[in-house]
Design a protein around this motif. Structure first.
Motif, PDB file in Angstrom:
ATOM      1  N   PRO A   1       4.671 -11.271  -7.447  1.00  0.00           N
ATOM      2  CA  PRO A   1       5.429 -12.170  -6.565  1.00  0.00           C
ATOM      3  C   PRO A   1       6.855 -12.361  -7.078  1.00  0.00           C
ATOM      4  CG  PRO A   1       3.237 -13.044  -6.964  1.00  0.00           C
ATOM      5  CD  PRO A   1       3.402 -11.886  -7.909  1.00  0.00           C
ATOM      6  N   LEU A   2       7.839 -12.161  -6.213  1.00  0.00           N
ATOM      7  CA  LEU A   2       9.224 -12.264  -6.650  1.00  0.00           C
ATOM      8  C   LEU A   2       9.635 -13.702  -6.914  1.00  0.00           C
ATOM      9  CD1 LEU A   2       9.058  -9.386  -5.157  1.00  0.00           C
ATOM     10  CD2 LEU A   2      11.530  -9.583  -5.014  1.00  0.00           C
TER      11      LEU A   2
ATOM     12  N   LEU B   1      -2.018 -14.871  -4.247  1.00  0.00           N
ATOM     13  CA  LEU B   1      -1.084 -15.905  -3.782  1.00  0.00           C
ATOM     14  C   LEU B   1      -0.245 -16.420  -4.936  1.00  0.00           C
ATOM     15  CD1 LEU B   1      -3.537 -18.010  -1.576  1.00  0.00           C
ATOM     16  CD2 LEU B   1      -1.859 -16.347  -0.761  1.00  0.00           C
ATOM     17  N   GLY B   2       1.062 -16.549  -4.701  1.00  0.00           N
ATOM     18  CA  GLY B   2       1.902 -17.251  -5.652  1.00  0.00           C
ATOM     19  C   GLY B   2       1.542 -18.722  -5.675  1.00  0.00           C
TER      20      GLY B   2
ATOM     21  N   VAL C   1       3.554 -13.614  -2.073  1.00  0.00           N
ATOM     22  CA  VAL C   1       2.159 -13.200  -2.206  1.00  0.00           C
ATOM     23  C   VAL C   1       2.111 -11.678  -2.367  1.00  0.00           C
ATOM     24  CG1 VAL C   1       1.482 -15.104  -0.704  1.00  0.00           C
ATOM     25  CG2 VAL C   1       1.714 -12.819   0.266  1.00  0.00           C
ATOM     26  N   ILE C   2       0.929 -11.187  -2.708  1.00  0.00           N
ATOM     27  CA  ILE C   2       0.699  -9.749  -2.797  1.00  0.00           C
ATOM     28  C   ILE C   2      -0.320  -9.368  -1.723  1.00  0.00           C
ATOM     29  CG2 ILE C   2      -0.035  -7.820  -4.250  1.00  0.00           C
ATOM     30  CD1 ILE C   2       2.553  -9.196  -5.152  1.00  0.00           C
ATOM     31  N   THR C   3      -0.041  -8.273  -1.031  1.00  0.00           N
ATOM     32  CA  THR C   3      -0.948  -7.775   0.003  1.00  0.00           C
ATOM     33  C   THR C   3      -1.366  -6.341  -0.317  1.00  0.00           C
ATOM     34  OG1 THR C   3       0.755  -6.808   1.448  1.00  0.00           O
ATOM     35  CG2 THR C   3       0.317  -9.165   1.698  1.00  0.00           C
TER      36      THR C   3
ATOM     37  N   ALA D   1       5.254  -9.887  -0.425  1.00  0.00           N
ATOM     38  CA  ALA D   1       5.901 -10.495   0.746  1.00  0.00           C
ATOM     39  C   ALA D   1       6.008 -11.996   0.535  1.00  0.00           C
ATOM     40  CB  ALA D   1       5.115 -10.206   2.021  1.00  0.00           C
ATOM     41  N   HIS D   2       7.036 -12.586   1.094  1.00  0.00           N
ATOM     42  CA  HIS D   2       7.183 -14.036   1.111  1.00  0.00           C
ATOM     43  C   HIS D   2       6.169 -14.617   2.096  1.00  0.00           C
ATOM     44  CE1 HIS D   2       9.344 -17.881   2.179  1.00  0.00           C
ATOM     45  NE2 HIS D   2       9.423 -17.911   0.864  1.00  0.00           N
TER      46      HIS D   2
END
Length: 410
Positions: A41-42, A98-99, A47-49, A169-170
């Protein structure tokens, strides 16, 4: 993870002596499969998908097939990208991580990507005026913050896209997919939204005539938008390939024309819609008056503009939705008929039937309600390891019958 990376030493392969230009270009394009670090996560609200199905956008195929045309080295958009890139932004995916501050998403949820790297994803506060009004594709901050330059997922070196086993992705960039909408339909959320924006921002008269120039993903999506939202409008489509022409008819086009000779395109449109042809000393004739109220040009070449302005009515609108290299074109009809020539850039929050919400949300609702069904457009799928076959299908559309090609991770 495995990823298809653009901006690496090419992986040449042999092509037949009679191969077309795009096939030869692919043989030395700077792209290849690589093992790259898994994305993280940036920011805390990212999140990561895990991608399920990733469509190949026309802009991606142009880049990988080096289909830039000539004289495009001064393209201003070069300021809005960074390399190397893991491309792919038409993505259906599952949320896998999830962040700590990510909201509105759950592990295992199936989502589609809204790819714009606007103020929210970049953590820019206060948001720019474009983002405040929902015009995310016009964000002022595409080169700002601690994320490398890039207008959307896949063109920033920091935000790897859907041609990979994992994708960041955000939380605001993901839309839940209804259970009734299969992956093969959800994957069209991005191109449909592009055409939705072009048409709803520049709508035709209620009983007017329009020309959709090009019958790739954007053109066919435009036909679907017009049939769903403007059913009384007469729609003509210029298609290059037989498979595209067949789908244009299936989606409800009233008139389908071959893309050349261009003289025949002009003559057939006037015979279909009315008007009067005026023959100059040389070159293509102009319809004056012209029969077409709006041209949605999803090709964006000088040759298509020249036809568009010739068949448009006085004070009609030429919408440039396609992207191609610049070039000279004979544009005197533009001023003579006082034509509106406008650009249309992607999508954001759009108004449909009096309701304002994100274009992707509109699409998922229309798909779930059965008002649009783009599934027939998905003609070819390939695994990531077979990526070259995917782009060869696009490079040879006349033989392959490819319309939309996707990378399938399922």
């Amino acid at each position: 993870m495995r990823a298809l990376v653009f901006g690496v030493p090419p992986e040449p392969f042999e092509v037949p002596d009679d191969a077309n230009t795009l096939t030869r270009n692919l043989a030395h394009s700077p792209v290849g499969l690589r093992d790259v670090p898994d994305p993280q996560p940036l920011h805390d609200d990212w999140v990561i998908t895990r991608p399920r199905l990733t469509g190949i956008c026309g802009s991606d195929s142009k880049q990988i097939l080096l289909d830039f045309g000539e004289g495009d080295t001064d393209n201003a958009m070069a300021a809005f990208c960074s390399f190397p890139q893991v491309m792919g932004h038409e993505v259906v995916a599952d949320v896998v991580a999830l962040g700590p501050t990510a909201r509105g998403l759950e592990i295992g949820q199936r989502v589609v990507l809204n790819p714009w790297l606007s103020c929210g994803p970049r953590g820019i506060e206060p948001r720019c005026p474009a983002c405040e009004t929902g015009d995310y594709s016009l964000c002022w901050s595409f080169t700002d913050g601690d994320i490398k330059p890039g207008i959307h997922t896949g063109v920033s070196a920091d935000v790897t896209g859907g041609y990979a086993e994992l994708m960041p992705a955000h939380d605001s960039m993901l839309f839940a997919v209804p259970d009734s909408v299969p992956d093969e339909v959800a994957v069209f959320a991005d191109p449909f939204s592009v055409s939705l924006h072009a048409i709803t921002r520049h709508p035709p008269p209620p009983t007017g005539r329009v020309l959709v120039y090009g019958a790739g993903s954007l053109g066919l999506c435009a036909v679907a938008v017009l049939r769903a939202l403007y059913p009384q409008v007469a729609v003509a489509v210029v298609a290059r390939f037989d498979a595209q022409a067949e789908l244009a008819r299936r989606f409800g086009a009233d008139k389908v024309l071959a893309h050349e000779p261009r003289l025949a395109v002009i003559e057939e449109i006037v015979a279909w819609g009315g008007g009067r042809l005026r023959q100059p000393l040389q070159g293509l004739p102009m319809a004056y008056p012209g029969p077409i109220d709006v041209v949605y040009d999803t090709v964006g070449k000088p040759e298509t503009f020249e036809v568009g302005v010739r068949v448009l009515a006085s004070r009609g609108t030429l919408v440039k939705a396609g992207v191609h290299a610049p070039g000279r074109w004979e544009w005197s009809p533009l001023y003579f008929k006082e034509i509106n020539w406008v650009g249309s850039n992607a999508f954001g929050v759009e108004e449909v039937s009096g309701e304002r919400k994100h274009a992707i949300a509109h699409y998922l609702d229309l798909a779930a309600d059965g008002r649009v069904n783009l599934r027939p457009m998905l003609t070819h799928t390939f695994g990531l390891e077979q990526w070259r076959g995917a782009f060869l299908a696009i490079a040879n559309q006349g033989e392959s019958g490819a319309v939309k090609v996707a990378i399938d991770f399922r």
